[in-house]
Design a protein around this motif. Structure first.
Motif, PDB file in Angstrom:
ATOM      1  N   GLN A 131     -43.379  16.309 104.678  1.00  0.00           N
ATOM      2  CA  GLN A 131     -42.411  16.021 105.730  1.00  0.00           C
ATOM      3  C   GLN A 131     -42.980  15.023 106.726  1.00  0.00           C
ATOM      4  N   PHE A 132     -42.135  14.088 107.165  1.00  0.00           N
ATOM      5  CA  PHE A 132     -42.531  13.006 108.066  1.00  0.00           C
ATOM      6  C   PHE A 132     -42.209  13.411 109.501  1.00  0.00           C
ATOM      7  N   VAL A 133     -43.238  13.582 110.327  1.00  0.00           N
ATOM      8  CA  VAL A 133     -43.058  14.016 111.715  1.00  0.00           C
ATOM      9  C   VAL A 133     -43.909  13.142 112.619  1.00  0.00           C
ATOM     10  N   ALA A 134     -43.290  12.509 113.606  1.00  0.00           N
ATOM     11  CA  ALA A 134     -43.999  11.708 114.609  1.00  0.00           C
ATOM     12  C   ALA A 134     -44.946  10.694 113.975  1.00  0.00           C
ATOM     13  N   GLY A 135     -44.476  10.045 112.913  1.00  0.00           N
ATOM     14  CA  GLY A 135     -45.258   8.981 112.303  1.00  0.00           C
ATOM     15  C   GLY A 135     -46.312   9.423 111.304  1.00  0.00           C
ATOM     16  N   ARG A 136     -46.347  10.726 110.974  1.00  0.00           N
ATOM     17  CA  ARG A 136     -47.346  11.241 110.038  1.00  0.00           C
ATOM     18  C   ARG A 136     -46.662  12.098 108.975  1.00  0.00           C
ATOM     19  N   TRP A 137     -47.282  12.154 107.782  1.00  0.00           N
ATOM     20  CA  TRP A 137     -46.795  13.012 106.713  1.00  0.00           C
ATOM     21  C   TRP A 137     -47.547  14.341 106.739  1.00  0.00           C
ATOM     22  N   PHE A 138     -46.795  15.443 106.691  1.00  0.00           N
ATOM     23  CA  PHE A 138     -47.398  16.775 106.779  1.00  0.00           C
ATOM     24  C   PHE A 138     -47.070  17.609 105.549  1.00  0.00           C
ATOM     25  N   GLU A 181     -39.444  31.749 125.798  1.00  0.00           N
ATOM     26  CA  GLU A 181     -40.073  32.646 126.765  1.00  0.00           C
ATOM     27  C   GLU A 181     -41.487  33.017 126.324  1.00  0.00           C
ATOM     28  N   LYS A 182     -41.707  33.051 125.025  1.00  0.00           N
ATOM     29  CA  LYS A 182     -43.003  33.409 124.457  1.00  0.00           C
ATOM     30  C   LYS A 182     -43.705  32.154 123.935  1.00  0.00           C
ATOM     31  N   GLU A 183     -44.999  32.278 123.682  1.00  0.00           N
ATOM     32  CA  GLU A 183     -45.760  31.168 123.108  1.00  0.00           C
ATOM     33  C   GLU A 183     -45.609  31.178 121.588  1.00  0.00           C
ATOM     34  N   LEU A 184     -45.384  30.007 121.013  1.00  0.00           N
ATOM     35  CA  LEU A 184     -45.233  29.858 119.567  1.00  0.00           C
ATOM     36  C   LEU A 184     -46.091  28.689 119.101  1.00  0.00           C
ATOM     37  N   TYR A 185     -46.909  28.935 118.063  1.00  0.00           N
ATOM     38  CA  TYR A 185     -47.784  27.904 117.508  1.00  0.00           C
ATOM     39  C   TYR A 185     -47.635  27.896 115.988  1.00  0.00           C
ATOM     40  N   ILE A 186     -47.369  26.715 115.446  1.00  0.00           N
ATOM     41  CA  ILE A 186     -47.092  26.568 114.016  1.00  0.00           C
ATOM     42  C   ILE A 186     -48.085  25.566 113.426  1.00  0.00           C
ATOM     43  N   GLY A 187     -48.813  25.979 112.406  1.00  0.00           N
ATOM     44  CA  GLY A 187     -49.849  25.139 111.811  1.00  0.00           C
ATOM     45  C   GLY A 187     -49.363  24.360 110.599  1.00  0.00           C
ATOM     46  N   ALA A 188     -49.799  23.100 110.496  1.00  0.00           N
ATOM     47  CA  ALA A 188     -49.486  22.250 109.348  1.00  0.00           C
ATOM     48  C   ALA A 188     -50.703  21.365 109.048  1.00  0.00           C
ATOM     49  N   THR A 189     -50.662  20.672 107.918  1.00  0.00           N
ATOM     50  CA  THR A 189     -51.773  19.824 107.490  1.00  0.00           C
ATOM     51  C   THR A 189     -51.323  18.375 107.421  1.00  0.00           C
ATOM     52  N   ASP A 190     -52.053  17.486 108.079  1.00  0.00           N
ATOM     53  CA  ASP A 190     -51.804  16.052 107.952  1.00  0.00           C
ATOM     54  C   ASP A 190     -52.227  15.642 106.542  1.00  0.00           C
ATOM     55  N   GLN A 191     -51.276  15.169 105.727  1.00  0.00           N
ATOM     56  CA  GLN A 191     -51.554  14.921 104.323  1.00  0.00           C
ATOM     57  C   GLN A 191     -52.580  13.814 104.107  1.00  0.00           C
ATOM     58  N   ASP A 192     -52.652  12.849 105.008  1.00  0.00           N
ATOM     59  CA  ASP A 192     -53.534  11.702 104.804  1.00  0.00           C
ATOM     60  C   ASP A 192     -54.919  11.873 105.416  1.00  0.00           C
ATOM     61  N   VAL A 248     -53.042  20.499 112.227  1.00  0.00           N
ATOM     62  CA  VAL A 248     -52.314  20.211 113.465  1.00  0.00           C
ATOM     63  C   VAL A 248     -51.512  21.443 113.857  1.00  0.00           C
ATOM     64  N   VAL A 249     -51.501  21.750 115.153  1.00  0.00           N
ATOM     65  CA  VAL A 249     -50.780  22.927 115.644  1.00  0.00           C
ATOM     66  C   VAL A 249     -49.581  22.471 116.474  1.00  0.00           C
ATOM     67  N   PHE A 250     -48.396  22.597 115.903  1.00  0.00           N
ATOM     68  CA  PHE A 250     -47.177  22.308 116.652  1.00  0.00           C
ATOM     69  C   PHE A 250     -46.977  23.388 117.713  1.00  0.00           C
ATOM     70  N   ALA A 302     -44.309  22.944 103.754  1.00  0.00           N
ATOM     71  CA  ALA A 302     -44.190  21.934 102.689  1.00  0.00           C
ATOM     72  C   ALA A 302     -45.323  22.110 101.675  1.00  0.00           C
ATOM     73  N   LEU A 303     -45.201  23.144 100.850  1.00  0.00           N
ATOM     74  CA  LEU A 303     -46.232  23.474  99.871  1.00  0.00           C
ATOM     75  C   LEU A 303     -46.058  22.607  98.627  1.00  0.00           C
ATOM     76  N   ILE A 304     -46.800  21.519  98.581  1.00  0.00           N
ATOM     77  CA  ILE A 304     -46.738  20.663  97.390  1.00  0.00           C
ATOM     78  C   ILE A 304     -47.448  21.363  96.233  1.00  0.00           C
ATOM     79  N   PRO A 305     -46.984  21.208  94.998  1.00  0.00           N
ATOM     80  CA  PRO A 305     -45.911  20.323  94.540  1.00  0.00           C
ATOM     81  C   PRO A 305     -44.526  20.981  94.512  1.00  0.00           C
ATOM     82  N   PHE A 306     -44.371  22.112  95.184  1.00  0.00           N
ATOM     83  CA  PHE A 306     -43.071  22.792  95.165  1.00  0.00           C
ATOM     84  C   PHE A 306     -42.127  22.207  96.213  1.00  0.00           C
TER      85      PHE A 306
END
Length: 487
Positions: free
Chosen positions: A339-346, A294-305, A310-312, A331-335
């Motif tokens: 993660q592989f999503v839609a053909g990209r590592w994030f 019902e509400k808008e949700l935006y989640i930010g991640a970084t394309d590793q390569d 990117v905003v999911f 996915a805070l590396i190195p901890f």
């Protein structure tokens, strides 16, 4: 009232006639020279300017404020214009429109899903083609409308488990001031890393107090939060790396290179976080789909390569399950492993952005509450950080980098958007003494939440003369923090 909009069309001379034909299907077209036409539609006028090369775009952009930019996908130099727009977005002294005011048009056929995802990565407002859900006219009208005043947004940064707990305490304090639904009345939820976990739960209609109770194993809406949900060892990767160290005896690139290559990608997978969220979002009244919220949700991640942010939940990235998007964002590396999503590592979104403030503004927010626990400890005692080990020192360095970026960018954003009210919460210096700075620390969880709650409540009381009218301006009805009847 007549709705008048200005449009910059970036196309070729040959493509001009195709645009004219489509404009004629929308209304009466009056030509005003080669580079200008006026379209009379049912509810107003469109003033259209054609640019036939990147140089013309460069000459027009600084002197003319267009409501919408329309890029012809068949134009050879369109990628160059997109690069110019992206470069401008990295400059706080911006002269070009926000990407949400830019659309791409294809007259010759559908645009591939991958291309739409790439345009969504940039943040474009629309992609129109034959058979698309939105027509050219619908997209132009929608994108030209001014941002809706009064939207409220919550932007939550990362900070590991301690940052997550700190954010819950702040939100609980703010929620106490708002009768009725409180925080759940906000229109937009944005989150990065640990903040993405909280944002996704809030968007699914769970109040902050229930998240607190989940840590205490006492929630009626959520399962209790336990350490095994957060720390699942990356056993397969660790074993594989150790095996390569034992079996590779050639040392062709040197011993140091071999040792460096044997370090695992991460110590933990984070799969349990995704599984727990997926299970929770499958309960009645919840959803794991951006489309069904019902509400808008935006989640930010970084394309590793590519190191792009990117905003999911945005254009081209709405089909990713929310639990999967959260996993990628945290996915805070190195901890935690990429993660592989839609053909990209994030990897963790904090590497490229502290908070999704600009996304909230682009979506029409005029009140933005920011909670940012990514603050480094500051002490005059020399050697304090060094004495607490390499993990602590590394996290402190990351926090210093992210916090400096945030504090440098926020004032410029406030100057650029005087119509937006910002309410920012960050830990005070004494609070940081309690927070270890390690994403692996779990011991002091409820003490941190209580400290955050008390500090935020005290601050709201001390700044009530400023905060109250700010909340009232945006349709919220706060109660007096000094009211003795408050729970």
């Amino acid at each position: 009232m007549e709705h008048r909009i200005s449009i910059l069309v970036c196309t070729s001379l040959a493509g001009r006639s195709t645009w004219i034909n489509h404009f004629e299907s929308c209304g009466a077209v009056a030509s005003i020279g080669t580079e200008h036409v006026r379209v009379a539609v049912s509810d107003g006028l469109w003033d259209v300017t054609f640019a036939f090369g990147p140089e013309e775009v460069g000459n027009l952009a600084p002197v003319s404020a267009f409501d919408v930019w329309a890029l012809d996908v068949q134009t050879e130099w369109m990628p160059r214009v997109l690069r110019i727009l992206q470069d401008d977005q990295r400059n706080w002294n911006r002269k070009l429109p926000h990407p949400c005011k830019v659309m791409v048009m294809s007259f010759e056929g559908p645009v591939s899903t991958r291309e739409i995802m790439e345009f969504g990565r940039i943040g474009l407002g629309a992609v129109v083609f034959p058979g698309a859900e939105e027509t050219l006219q619908q997209a132009l009208v929608r994108m030209s409308m001014p941002a809706t005043a009064g939207k409220t947004a919550l932007c939550l940064a990362g900070g590991g488990i301690e940052g997550l707990i700190y954010e819950v305490g702040v939100l609980r304090a703010l929620d106490d001031l708002l009768p009725g639904q409180g925080i759940l009345d906000f229109d937009i939820y944005c989150g990065i890393s640990a903040g993405a976990i909280i944002a996704s739960v809030l968007a699914n209609r769970v109040p902050p107090v229930e998240i607190t109770r989940a840590f205490m194993q006492d929630s009626t809406m959520m399962k209790g939060i336990k350490p095994w949900m957060l720390f699942d060892f990356a056993t397969r990767d660790i074993r594989s790396r150790l095996a390569s160290l034992v079996l590779d005896r050639g040392y062709d690139d040197g011993l140091l290179s071999l040792l460096a290559g044997s370090v695992p990608n991460a110590f933990f997978m984070g799969d349990n976080i995704e599984k727990v969220l997926e299970s929770f979002f499958s309960d009645p009244g919840r959803t794991n789909s951006f489309h069904q919220l019902e509400k808008e949700l935006y989640i930010g991640a970084t394309d590793q390569d590519t190191s792009e942010h990117v905003v999911f939940g945005g254009l081209g990235w709405r089909d990713v399950p929310i639990s999967r998007a959260v996993h990628a964002s945290a996915a805070l590396i190195p901890f935690y492993a990429p993660q592989f999503v839609a053909g990209r590592w994030f990897i963790d979104g904090s590497f490229t952005r502290t908070s999704e403030m600009e996304v909230a503004i682009a979506k029409g927010a005029t009140l933005i509450v920011i909670v940012d626990p990514l603050v480094p400890i500051r002490t005059q005692a020399s050697g304090t950080v060094r004495g607490r080990g390499g993990v602590y020192a590394g996290i402190q360095g990351l926090k210093a980098l992210v916090n400096t970026r945030f504090l440098g960018g926020l004032p410029r954003l406030m100057t650029a958007h005087p119509e937006v009210d910002f309410l920012v919460f960050m830990p005070e210096e004494e609070d940081m003494l309690l927070m270890s700075g390690s994403p692996l620390r779990y011991r002091y969880r409820m003490e941190i939440e209580r400290v955050a709650y008390d500090a935020s409540s005290a601050r709201l009381r001390s700044e009530w003369a400023r905060v109250k009218p700010m909340l009232l301006r945006h349709g919220l009805n706060p109660r007096d923090p000094e009211d003795p009847t408050r729970a």
